[in-house]
Design an enzyme around this catalytic site. Structure first.
Site, short mmCIF file in Angstrom:
data_model
loop_
_atom_site.label_atom_id
_atom_site.label_comp_id
_atom_site.label_asym_id
_atom_site.label_seq_id
_atom_site.Cartn_x
_atom_site.Cartn_y
_atom_site.Cartn_z
N LYS A 239 -9.29 23.92 -4.63
CA LYS A 239 -9.32 24.46 -3.45
C LYS A 239 -7.83 24.95 -2.88
CE LYS A 239 -10.48 20.82 -1.03
NZ LYS A 239 -10.81 19.57 -0.04
N TYR B 49 -10.75 -0.06 5.80
CA TYR B 49 -10.83 1.26 5.77
C TYR B 49 -11.28 1.61 7.43
CZ TYR B 49 -11.24 1.86 0.88
OH TYR B 49 -10.92 1.64 -0.39
N SER C 22 -10.61 8.43 -6.64
CA SER C 22 -9.84 9.83 -6.53
C SER C 22 -10.11 10.57 -7.85
CB SER C 22 -8.45 9.56 -6.42
OG SER C 22 -7.60 10.79 -5.83
N GLY D 112 -15.70 10.87 -2.41
CA GLY D 112 -15.88 11.04 -0.82
C GLY D 112 -16.30 12.61 -0.78
#
Length: 338
Positions: free
Chosen positions: A215, A54, A205, A284
């Site tokens: 959103k 990452y 996820s 996240g």
């Protein structure tokens, strides 16, 4: 915060885990990372997931700095190995050489002498599985990793790895697949095998890369600060979900969430955690308040009518084909994913 054992091991993890791929693979600052980690700790999250790849190893460094000063025994720090971390031919994969060198780099960057869970980020068909599992066994016996996990392995790969782990007397306790109400690929084969073998899922996820937060609106403009407009964060599978059919069905969940006094994100996380083989959902965030709100999903229990309503809304557009596990499908658009 709720907690659960990881598989049939003695390791206890928080049901919401903090993952820093999203934060450190983008242009977001180290100050943001520290604020997010502080929010996670304040919400009772003790499980922190990252990977050596990452942000080209910077994610581990920033997570280590953000956790500096915390009581190490009170944390579960998880990282991964496989993806390229350098230009050399041996700078990737699950060879003994790469595993031994990678753990040393991860420990240095994280500022710790051990990780609680060390995960094979993908299966390596070019290395004998025996070599891989023996290298992991060496790390466990040396005290550099307490437990071993895998990520996005198929059911057959998990079964073979688990058999070797038992022979070597090391704890293979978890798998980390993509899983959400829109991505149900692990349900057909991977989860039943893991349940049989005493392994849990620690899923990534769970909000379908933000789609299940509501959103994105059908026919609407993409939010300027969203992952869909961030070239570092977007992925092919996210693009596939950004169509009016999927987004319209996600919008049908709004009254379900409202009726329970939940946000769409909380409802979606609670759905994931309802599966008996899921020990933790890795989340996240881009703002600390998202961590605070989403952590509240850990204590939510959904009744059968609610689960049926979610399934009715999303089942026609949910991905279920086990053939797309890991590298064979859009779940893995390169090494930017969890």
């Amino acid at each position: 915060m709720d907690f659960r054992h990881l598989g049939r091991s003695g390791l206890i993890v928080s049901r919401i885990a903090y993952g820093n791929w999203l934060t450190r693979s983008s242009s977001r600052s180290e100050e943001t990372e520290t604020a997010l980690v502080r929010a996670a700790l304040d919400a009772g999250i003790t499980t922190f997931d990252t990977a050596d790849v990452y942000a080209d190893t910077q994610a581990e460094e920033s997570l280590g700095r953000a956790l500096k000063g915390e009581r190490r025994e009170g944390l579960e720090i998880c990282t991964k190995v496989f993806a390229p971390t350098g230009p050399g031919r041996n700078d990737m994969g699950l060879s003994r050489k790469h595993i031994r060198e990678s753990i040393e780099g991860s420990l240095r960057r994280l500022g710790t002498d051990h990780v609680d869970l060390y995960q094979a980020h993908r299966f390596d068909p070019s290395t004998p599985l025996e070599e891989t599992m023996e290298a992991f066994a060496d790390l466990v016996h040396a005290g550099k990793a307490h437990y071993i996990g895998v990520s996005e392995w198929t059911a057959d790969q998990i079964r073979r790895g688990h058999a070797l782990a038992r022979e070597l007397r090391i704890p293979l306790v978890s798998n980390q697949p993509q899983y959400s109400a829109l991505w149900r690929v692990p349900e057909a084969e991977v989860m039943p095998v893991c349940e049989e073998l005493g392994m849990s899922q620690m899923v990534w996820s769970p909000l379908a890369q933000g789609v299940l937060t509501g959103k994105y609106q059908p026919g609407g403009e993409l939010p300027a600060d969203s992952r869909a407009t961030d070239s570092n964060d977007g992925s092919p599978v996210l693009a596939e979900w950004l169509n009016d059919d999927v987004l319209g069905r996600v919008r049908r969940l709004r009254p379900v969430a409202d009726g329970l006094g939940l946000t769409l994100a909380q409802l979606s996380l609670a759905w994931v955690l309802q599966h008996p083989n899921v020990a933790a959902a890795v989340i996240g965030a881009s703002r600390p308040e998202q961590i605070t709100a989403n952590a509240e999903a850990a204590g939510v229990r959904l009744d059968e009518a609610t689960m049926a309503a979610i399934d009715d809304a999303l089942a026609p557009v949910a991905s279920r084909d086990p053939a797309v596990t890991a590298d064979s499908g859009p779940a893995d658009p390169g090494w930017r994913l969890a």
